[in-house]
Design a protein around this motif. Sequence first.
Motif, PDB file in Angstrom:
ATOM      1  N   PHE A   1       2.922  -8.952  -7.949  1.00 48.65           N
ATOM      2  CA  PHE A   1       2.812  -7.727  -7.156  1.00 48.65           C
ATOM      3  C   PHE A   1       1.344  -7.375  -7.046  1.00 48.65           C
ATOM      4  O   PHE A   1       0.610  -7.439  -8.033  1.00 48.65           O
ATOM      5  CB  PHE A   1       3.551  -6.584  -7.856  1.00 48.65           C
TER       6      PHE A   1
ATOM      7  N   SER B   1       6.791  -3.776  -8.212  1.00 51.87           N
ATOM      8  CA  SER B   1       5.749  -3.891  -9.252  1.00 51.87           C
ATOM      9  C   SER B   1       6.378  -4.120 -10.621  1.00 51.87           C
ATOM     10  O   SER B   1       5.774  -4.712 -11.503  1.00 51.87           O
ATOM     11  CB  SER B   1       4.849  -2.645  -9.269  1.00 51.87           C
ATOM     12  N   GLU B   2       7.630  -3.664 -10.795  1.00 51.72           N
ATOM     13  CA  GLU B   2       8.314  -3.892 -12.070  1.00 51.72           C
ATOM     14  C   GLU B   2       9.110  -5.196 -12.067  1.00 51.72           C
ATOM     15  O   GLU B   2       9.199  -5.878 -13.087  1.00 51.72           O
ATOM     16  CB  GLU B   2       9.272  -2.733 -12.356  1.00 51.72           C
TER      17      GLU B   2
ATOM     18  N   TYR C   1       0.875  -1.160   0.000  1.00 52.84           N
ATOM     19  CA  TYR C   1       0.000   0.000   0.000  1.00 52.84           C
ATOM     20  C   TYR C   1       0.919   1.218   0.000  1.00 52.84           C
ATOM     21  O   TYR C   1       1.930   1.208   0.697  1.00 52.84           O
ATOM     22  CB  TYR C   1      -0.863  -0.032   1.276  1.00 52.84           C
ATOM     23  N   PRO C   2       0.601   2.253  -0.780  1.00 55.44           N
ATOM     24  CA  PRO C   2       1.553   3.366  -0.874  1.00 55.44           C
ATOM     25  C   PRO C   2       1.660   4.144   0.440  1.00 55.44           C
ATOM     26  O   PRO C   2       0.634   4.497   1.021  1.00 55.44           O
ATOM     27  CB  PRO C   2       0.953   4.274  -1.954  1.00 55.44           C
TER      28      PRO C   2
ATOM     29  N   THR D   1       7.345   3.914  -0.303  1.00 54.87           N
ATOM     30  CA  THR D   1       6.621   3.599  -1.539  1.00 54.87           C
ATOM     31  C   THR D   1       7.495   3.027  -2.649  1.00 54.87           C
ATOM     32  O   THR D   1       7.049   2.165  -3.404  1.00 54.87           O
ATOM     33  CB  THR D   1       5.892   4.863  -2.046  1.00 54.87           C
TER      34      THR D   1
ATOM     35  N   GLN E   1      -1.265  -4.360  -5.219  1.00 52.41           N
ATOM     36  CA  GLN E   1      -1.498  -3.231  -4.328  1.00 52.41           C
ATOM     37  C   GLN E   1      -2.861  -3.431  -3.701  1.00 52.41           C
ATOM     38  O   GLN E   1      -3.866  -3.566  -4.397  1.00 52.41           O
ATOM     39  CB  GLN E   1      -1.442  -1.940  -5.115  1.00 52.41           C
ATOM     40  N   MET E   2      -2.901  -3.468  -2.370  1.00 53.27           N
ATOM     41  CA  MET E   2      -4.138  -3.798  -1.676  1.00 53.27           C
ATOM     42  C   MET E   2      -4.907  -2.534  -1.301  1.00 53.27           C
ATOM     43  O   MET E   2      -4.435  -1.434  -1.498  1.00 53.27           O
ATOM     44  CB  MET E   2      -3.816  -4.644  -0.446  1.00 53.27           C
ATOM     45  N   GLU E   3      -6.117  -2.733  -0.755  1.00 53.72           N
ATOM     46  CA  GLU E   3      -6.964  -1.574  -0.456  1.00 53.72           C
ATOM     47  C   GLU E   3      -6.536  -0.858   0.812  1.00 53.72           C
ATOM     48  O   GLU E   3      -6.915   0.296   1.025  1.00 53.72           O
ATOM     49  CB  GLU E   3      -8.436  -1.991  -0.356  1.00 53.72           C
TER      50      GLU E   3
ATOM     51  N   ALA F   1       7.606  -0.691  -3.128  1.00 54.62           N
ATOM     52  CA  ALA F   1       6.461  -1.231  -3.867  1.00 54.62           C
ATOM     53  C   ALA F   1       6.609  -0.969  -5.365  1.00 54.62           C
ATOM     54  O   ALA F   1       6.370  -1.857  -6.189  1.00 54.62           O
ATOM     55  CB  ALA F   1       5.166  -0.613  -3.347  1.00 54.62           C
ATOM     56  N   GLU F   2       7.021   0.244  -5.699  1.00 53.90           N
ATOM     57  CA  GLU F   2       7.119   0.592  -7.122  1.00 53.90           C
ATOM     58  C   GLU F   2       8.134  -0.289  -7.849  1.00 53.90           C
ATOM     59  O   GLU F   2       7.875  -0.761  -8.958  1.00 53.90           O
ATOM     60  CB  GLU F   2       7.468   2.080  -7.274  1.00 53.90           C
ATOM     61  N   VAL F   3       9.276  -0.523  -7.205  1.00 48.97           N
ATOM     62  CA  VAL F   3      10.294  -1.370  -7.845  1.00 48.97           C
ATOM     63  C   VAL F   3       9.797  -2.824  -7.896  1.00 48.97           C
ATOM     64  O   VAL F   3       9.965  -3.505  -8.914  1.00 48.97           O
ATOM     65  CB  VAL F   3      11.656  -1.257  -7.113  1.00 48.97           C
TER      66      VAL F   3
END
Lengths: 305, 380
Positions: free
Chosen positions: B52, B42-43, B29-30, B35, B54-56, B38-40
């Motif tokens: 990957f 996701s790639e 979660y951001p 953050t 991203q949850m609520e 998470a961004e890395v």
Amino acid sequence: MTETQFKNMKDLPSKHLLGTGTSLCAGCGGLEALHEIYDILGAKSVFVNAAGCMTLLAVYPFTPFRGSWLYTAMASAPAGAQGIRDALDILLTKGRIAAGEDLETVVLTGDGSAYGMGLSATSGAIERGLDFLYICYDNEGYGNTGQQSSGATPHGARTSTSRGSSGYPGHKKDLFSIWVAHRPTYVATVVGAEPLDLARKIEQAKKLRGPRLILALAPCPTGWDFDPSETAEIGKLAVRTGVWPLKEYRDGKVVHSKIPQRRLPVEDYLKRQGRFAHLFHPQRDEVLLQEIQTKIDIYWANVEG
Amino acid sequence: MAKKVALLQGNSACALGAIYAGCKFFGGYPITPSTEVAEVMSEELPKVGGKFIQMEDEIGAMASVIGASLAGSKSLTATSGPGVSLKQELIGYACIAEVPCVIINVMRGGPSTGMPTGPGQSDVMQARWGTHGDHAAIAVCPESCQEIFTETVRAFNLAEKYRMPVQVLYDEIVGHMRERIVFPEPGELEIIDRAAPTCSPEEYKPYDAKSDTDVPPLAVFGSEYRFHVTGLNKAADGFPTTKANLVAFEERRQIAKVECPEARADIESNEEYLTEDAEVVIFAYGSSARSARYAVNKMRAEGIKAGLFRPITIWPFPEKRVAELGKQVNSMVVVEMNLGQMIFEVERIVKNDCKLAGVFRVDGDPINPGEIMAKVKEVL
């Protein structure tokens, strides 16, 4: 449309209540909507906020608001509003404040909180019949942390956590319908680029009591990747292409306040934003473009019957 | 062949360390300043056949990590400040249900929102006692981008070996700083995978401990092994129980598996710099240790016999070595970006064996060597 003092554009307030010089991005569509909403709401309001771009409105030692502000936890803004409303009611009952001194309790959050983490608290507040106004500025992602996808991100948009060639795989939640399913007093969608429609809806909401919820599309130059001078144009295109239906719910019925005549193709909206650039370059993604257009066509076919 | 090097942000180093360790699932979660992990991810995760998501919210992120781990993926989440607070219930769940997973906490100021873009080290006690109930804790605290990489790998190893959540704590300074990283070759760092059951599916019990410090093998959902996982107190077969002897055995075993001498020796990792003849030792961890090392060098040049003790594993606390140093030195100075947390652990161990002082800071600025030197000269 019921009785309104806003018959045409010249009836709109010409002076703004919200202070200028905030630290938000140039061309913020959320701030545009908030300016217009606050002008109609008036200074006698207390804001309850959850973490997001608007949390940055206050910069030491200034606030652009005329009244008080409570920034609470990400999941809890409508619950915080419950406490404020109940305590204000106690003051009213005890005669500690006059009826004319009462404050409108306004929840102000982004889509990250409204569509996701704060949805349970919103559901509870509506169920309890809380007398409050919820304003969600929807910029379709977690703008404050660098535009990661949220429950409001449209299908196919590129975000900083959906950078693949097809963008975000999910589909934007229909928060309007989720709110409506709770049968609150009033629900409406607005966009800052349609100020007359927005003013009439806030005017309506202000006259009513109980849970009233406003979903404001917030074109975001930083997260959507367009020039800050184009915010109003992007907002208008969202309406004219049918991406963002302007509507309201009251007395058990959903009514569209503006049905775009000769809807423009959704491409006209998408191609203006960097977050959809991969649908056009290096080659057109006909499948995805058609999928997006078809969804909009089906929506309006149902509306137009 | 020359090794692969890169100039990397700490948060990127963390993500790549996780990939190296064999992480296949990230639920996040951001939240600033974590953050970028998470961004890395996701790639990077799709490239290795991982997932990957991203949850609520933060709670959902932690729950997804526990689910993914039970279904056989090494799993990671990364968060900061309020996000760590929200995850606490499920961190305790992962403790009692004995689910391996890694939680990255990029520390910022607090409590609550605090200073999201400023550094802090005020979550170190939360890493030990944040969730309710008696439980063991393993937490590591790297001081550099390179060490974030290697400690993330080690955190996965410890999570798998001891079958529990492991927290990696580093502050915003190290998370957002960019440094040269030398990537270890595949196979260069040890990679540990959880022990799989050797018994038949019919005989399998998920908490079938052979001793009061044992870590039982963990099967995988989706294999022929079927088992019951719960946050309730449970017996060896995984089913809930309130039988006093069974509850007491499990509660005590889950702490002893980490705190018995053999496990402590395996989990502990400290750096000592010029402590051998030291009369004053600075106890510092994370980015504060970098200032402390500089201060030690300056003081040595001035003829002060100063040294640095840097716990890399902060939980379990390095009791044995701190006790020894307490007997050796005249003074200890604890340096931390909070208003005094680890100093209470140091005090608990050294008692009155040496003088004790602290250098604390919570204003968003790092602790500078001058402050440390001034305090040392004051107490010596």
